[in-house]
Design a protein around this motif. Sequence first.
Motif, PDB file in Angstrom:
ATOM      1  N   SER A  17       0.827  -1.215   0.000  1.00  0.00           N
ATOM      2  CA  SER A  17       0.000   0.000   0.000  1.00  0.00           C
ATOM      3  C   SER A  17       0.859   1.263   0.000  1.00  0.00           C
ATOM      4  CB  SER A  17      -0.902   0.027   1.238  1.00  0.00           C
ATOM      5  OG  SER A  17      -1.761  -1.092   1.265  1.00  0.00           O
ATOM      6  N   LEU A  18       0.274   2.327  -0.494  1.00  0.00           N
ATOM      7  CA  LEU A  18       0.850   3.661  -0.427  1.00  0.00           C
ATOM      8  C   LEU A  18      -0.283   4.655  -0.214  1.00  0.00           C
ATOM      9  CD1 LEU A  18       3.442   3.923  -3.364  1.00  0.00           C
ATOM     10  CD2 LEU A  18       3.967   4.025  -0.923  1.00  0.00           C
ATOM     11  N   THR A  19       0.049   5.755   0.438  1.00  0.00           N
ATOM     12  CA  THR A  19      -0.898   6.853   0.557  1.00  0.00           C
ATOM     13  C   THR A  19      -0.276   8.110  -0.031  1.00  0.00           C
ATOM     14  OG1 THR A  19      -1.905   5.950   2.568  1.00  0.00           O
ATOM     15  CG2 THR A  19      -2.279   8.284   2.089  1.00  0.00           C
ATOM     16  N   LEU A  20      -0.916   8.643  -1.041  1.00  0.00           N
ATOM     17  CA  LEU A  20      -0.471   9.884  -1.650  1.00  0.00           C
ATOM     18  C   LEU A  20      -1.178  11.060  -0.978  1.00  0.00           C
ATOM     19  CD1 LEU A  20      -0.546   8.961  -5.442  1.00  0.00           C
ATOM     20  CD2 LEU A  20       1.267   8.582  -3.752  1.00  0.00           C
ATOM     21  N   SER A  21      -0.443  12.139  -0.797  1.00  0.00           N
ATOM     22  CA  SER A  21      -1.001  13.364  -0.235  1.00  0.00           C
ATOM     23  C   SER A  21      -0.850  14.483  -1.248  1.00  0.00           C
ATOM     24  CB  SER A  21      -0.285  13.753   1.061  1.00  0.00           C
ATOM     25  OG  SER A  21      -0.408  12.742   2.037  1.00  0.00           O
ATOM     26  N   CYS A  22      -1.770  15.412  -1.189  1.00  0.00           N
ATOM     27  CA  CYS A  22      -1.734  16.580  -2.066  1.00  0.00           C
ATOM     28  C   CYS A  22      -2.065  17.798  -1.222  1.00  0.00           C
ATOM     29  CB  CYS A  22      -2.725  16.417  -3.203  1.00  0.00           C
ATOM     30  SG  CYS A  22      -2.913  17.870  -4.257  1.00  0.00           S
ATOM     31  N   ALA A  23      -1.055  18.568  -0.879  1.00  0.00           N
ATOM     32  CA  ALA A  23      -1.239  19.755  -0.057  1.00  0.00           C
ATOM     33  C   ALA A  23      -1.546  20.952  -0.944  1.00  0.00           C
ATOM     34  CB  ALA A  23       0.008  20.011   0.764  1.00  0.00           C
ATOM     35  N   VAL A  24      -2.622  21.639  -0.625  1.00  0.00           N
ATOM     36  CA  VAL A  24      -3.071  22.784  -1.420  1.00  0.00           C
ATOM     37  C   VAL A  24      -2.773  24.072  -0.660  1.00  0.00           C
ATOM     38  CG1 VAL A  24      -5.051  23.898  -2.506  1.00  0.00           C
ATOM     39  CG2 VAL A  24      -4.874  21.401  -2.480  1.00  0.00           C
ATOM     40  N   SER A  25      -2.157  25.024  -1.327  1.00  0.00           N
ATOM     41  CA  SER A  25      -1.846  26.306  -0.702  1.00  0.00           C
ATOM     42  C   SER A  25      -2.211  27.428  -1.652  1.00  0.00           C
ATOM     43  CB  SER A  25      -0.367  26.373  -0.345  1.00  0.00           C
ATOM     44  OG  SER A  25       0.424  26.279  -1.509  1.00  0.00           O
ATOM     45  N   GLY A  26      -2.123  28.671  -1.140  1.00  0.00           N
ATOM     46  CA  GLY A  26      -2.428  29.803  -1.986  1.00  0.00           C
ATOM     47  C   GLY A  26      -3.679  30.549  -1.585  1.00  0.00           C
ATOM     48  N   ARG A  27      -3.928  30.607  -0.286  1.00  0.00           N
ATOM     49  CA  ARG A  27      -5.054  31.367   0.252  1.00  0.00           C
ATOM     50  C   ARG A  27      -6.359  30.926  -0.374  1.00  0.00           C
ATOM     51  NH1 ARG A  27      -3.475  37.636   0.413  1.00  0.00           N
ATOM     52  NH2 ARG A  27      -5.313  37.653   1.746  1.00  0.00           N
ATOM     53  N   THR A  28      -6.529  29.611  -0.455  1.00  0.00           N
ATOM     54  CA  THR A  28      -7.781  29.062  -0.941  1.00  0.00           C
ATOM     55  C   THR A  28      -8.085  27.800  -0.150  1.00  0.00           C
ATOM     56  OG1 THR A  28      -9.015  28.439  -2.917  1.00  0.00           O
ATOM     57  CG2 THR A  28      -6.800  27.568  -2.720  1.00  0.00           C
ATOM     58  N   ALA A  29      -9.311  27.363  -0.241  1.00  0.00           N
ATOM     59  CA  ALA A  29      -9.733  26.185   0.506  1.00  0.00           C
ATOM     60  C   ALA A  29      -9.999  25.032  -0.447  1.00  0.00           C
ATOM     61  CB  ALA A  29     -11.000  26.497   1.306  1.00  0.00           C
ATOM     62  N   VAL A  30      -9.452  23.886  -0.118  1.00  0.00           N
ATOM     63  CA  VAL A  30      -9.617  22.731  -0.985  1.00  0.00           C
ATOM     64  C   VAL A  30     -11.091  22.347  -1.107  1.00  0.00           C
ATOM     65  CG1 VAL A  30      -9.332  21.036   0.864  1.00  0.00           C
ATOM     66  CG2 VAL A  30      -8.661  20.466  -1.481  1.00  0.00           C
ATOM     67  N   SER A  31     -11.884  22.691  -0.125  1.00  0.00           N
ATOM     68  CA  SER A  31     -13.306  22.359  -0.142  1.00  0.00           C
ATOM     69  C   SER A  31     -14.106  23.210  -1.136  1.00  0.00           C
ATOM     70  CB  SER A  31     -13.899  22.523   1.260  1.00  0.00           C
ATOM     71  OG  SER A  31     -13.712  23.846   1.722  1.00  0.00           O
ATOM     72  N   ARG A  32     -13.488  24.180  -1.745  1.00  0.00           N
ATOM     73  CA  ARG A  32     -14.156  24.988  -2.768  1.00  0.00           C
ATOM     74  C   ARG A  32     -14.129  24.312  -4.131  1.00  0.00           C
ATOM     75  NH1 ARG A  32     -12.062  31.226  -1.741  1.00  0.00           N
ATOM     76  NH2 ARG A  32     -12.914  31.463   0.367  1.00  0.00           N
ATOM     77  N   TYR A  33     -13.448  23.167  -4.214  1.00  0.00           N
ATOM     78  CA  TYR A  33     -13.243  22.510  -5.492  1.00  0.00           C
ATOM     79  C   TYR A  33     -13.665  21.046  -5.432  1.00  0.00           C
ATOM     80  CZ  TYR A  33      -9.905  26.399  -5.823  1.00  0.00           C
ATOM     81  OH  TYR A  33      -9.307  27.632  -5.804  1.00  0.00           O
ATOM     82  N   ALA A  34     -14.000  20.516  -6.596  1.00  0.00           N
ATOM     83  CA  ALA A  34     -13.997  19.065  -6.729  1.00  0.00           C
ATOM     84  C   ALA A  34     -12.534  18.651  -6.886  1.00  0.00           C
ATOM     85  CB  ALA A  34     -14.812  18.631  -7.940  1.00  0.00           C
ATOM     86  N   ASN A  35     -12.212  17.492  -6.350  1.00  0.00           N
ATOM     87  CA  ASN A  35     -10.818  17.047  -6.329  1.00  0.00           C
ATOM     88  C   ASN A  35     -10.649  15.787  -7.171  1.00  0.00           C
ATOM     89  OD1 ASN A  35     -11.317  17.440  -2.815  1.00  0.00           O
ATOM     90  ND2 ASN A  35     -10.693  19.044  -4.239  1.00  0.00           N
ATOM     91  N   GLY A  36      -9.565  15.753  -7.920  1.00  0.00           N
ATOM     92  CA  GLY A  36      -9.320  14.584  -8.743  1.00  0.00           C
ATOM     93  C   GLY A  36      -7.905  14.083  -8.632  1.00  0.00           C
ATOM     94  N   TRP A  37      -7.749  12.791  -8.850  1.00  0.00           N
ATOM     95  CA  TRP A  37      -6.432  12.157  -8.987  1.00  0.00           C
ATOM     96  C   TRP A  37      -6.367  11.541 -10.390  1.00  0.00           C
ATOM     97  CZ3 TRP A  37      -2.317  12.469  -5.800  1.00  0.00           C
ATOM     98  CH2 TRP A  37      -2.536  12.882  -4.473  1.00  0.00           C
ATOM     99  N   PHE A  38      -5.283  11.833 -11.082  1.00  0.00           N
ATOM    100  CA  PHE A  38      -5.027  11.299 -12.405  1.00  0.00           C
ATOM    101  C   PHE A  38      -3.682  10.577 -12.370  1.00  0.00           C
ATOM    102  CE2 PHE A  38      -8.208  13.426 -15.144  1.00  0.00           C
ATOM    103  CZ  PHE A  38      -8.763  14.303 -14.225  1.00  0.00           C
ATOM    104  N   ARG A  39      -3.436   9.779 -13.392  1.00  0.00           N
ATOM    105  CA  ARG A  39      -2.125   9.154 -13.513  1.00  0.00           C
ATOM    106  C   ARG A  39      -1.747   9.037 -14.982  1.00  0.00           C
ATOM    107  NH1 ARG A  39      -3.669   2.996 -11.480  1.00  0.00           N
ATOM    108  NH2 ARG A  39      -4.887   2.377 -13.323  1.00  0.00           N
ATOM    109  N   GLN A  40      -0.442   8.963 -15.192  1.00  0.00           N
ATOM    110  CA  GLN A  40       0.070   8.808 -16.549  1.00  0.00           C
ATOM    111  C   GLN A  40       1.207   7.809 -16.528  1.00  0.00           C
ATOM    112  OE1 GLN A  40       1.195  12.430 -18.570  1.00  0.00           O
ATOM    113  NE2 GLN A  40       0.978  11.440 -20.568  1.00  0.00           N
ATOM    114  N   ALA A  41       0.984   6.699 -17.204  1.00  0.00           N
ATOM    115  CA  ALA A  41       2.013   5.674 -17.328  1.00  0.00           C
ATOM    116  C   ALA A  41       2.852   5.959 -18.570  1.00  0.00           C
ATOM    117  CB  ALA A  41       1.363   4.296 -17.426  1.00  0.00           C
ATOM    118  N   PRO A  42       4.068   5.436 -18.631  1.00  0.00           N
ATOM    119  CA  PRO A  42       4.928   5.682 -19.801  1.00  0.00           C
ATOM    120  C   PRO A  42       4.242   5.258 -21.089  1.00  0.00           C
ATOM    121  CG  PRO A  42       6.183   4.706 -18.021  1.00  0.00           C
ATOM    122  CD  PRO A  42       4.759   4.670 -17.589  1.00  0.00           C
ATOM    123  N   GLY A  43       4.232   6.158 -22.062  1.00  0.00           N
ATOM    124  CA  GLY A  43       3.664   5.841 -23.359  1.00  0.00           C
ATOM    125  C   GLY A  43       2.154   5.871 -23.419  1.00  0.00           C
ATOM    126  N   LYS A  44       1.514   6.282 -22.330  1.00  0.00           N
ATOM    127  CA  LYS A  44       0.053   6.312 -22.291  1.00  0.00           C
ATOM    128  C   LYS A  44      -0.448   7.715 -21.988  1.00  0.00           C
ATOM    129  CE  LYS A  44      -0.574   1.503 -20.890  1.00  0.00           C
ATOM    130  NZ  LYS A  44      -1.239   0.576 -19.923  1.00  0.00           N
TER     131      LYS A  44
END
Length: 128
Positions: A17-44
């Motif tokens: 297992s792994l847990t990825l974190s995404c820290a959001v900064s810039g005087r904004t709230a993460v709850s103001r957005y829908a949040n997504g995780w994407f990935r890109q494999a080599p050649g895809k």
Amino acid sequence: QVQLVESGGGLVQAGNSLTLSCAVSGRTAVSRYANGWFRQAPGKDREFVAGLSRAGGSTRYIDSVEGRFTVSRDNAKNTIYLQMNSLEPDDTAVYYCALDRTFSTIRISTASANYEYWGQGTQVTVSP
């Protein structure tokens, strides 16, 4: 300016297992957005993996990670998470978090074009 910084990637053996974190900064709230995780494999192309609605009450996953991955958010820490269990070699990719500045409280878009802000990515490598 909104900034997203991912962390938590690495090299693991299949089944772990792994847990990825995404820290959001810039005087904004993460709850103001829908949040997504994407990935890109080599050649895809970059693909949607998981998402959380702006209201936080709905999630969406691609079939290949359903039941193994969990997306969540800590509003107090302004951080988004992707818990990844039972990792498989096909999960190997660079993972990106992203924010969709949608007015909808329930939309979870799978289209990368709908996401305005992106992190720099974190590498996840799963060995057999």
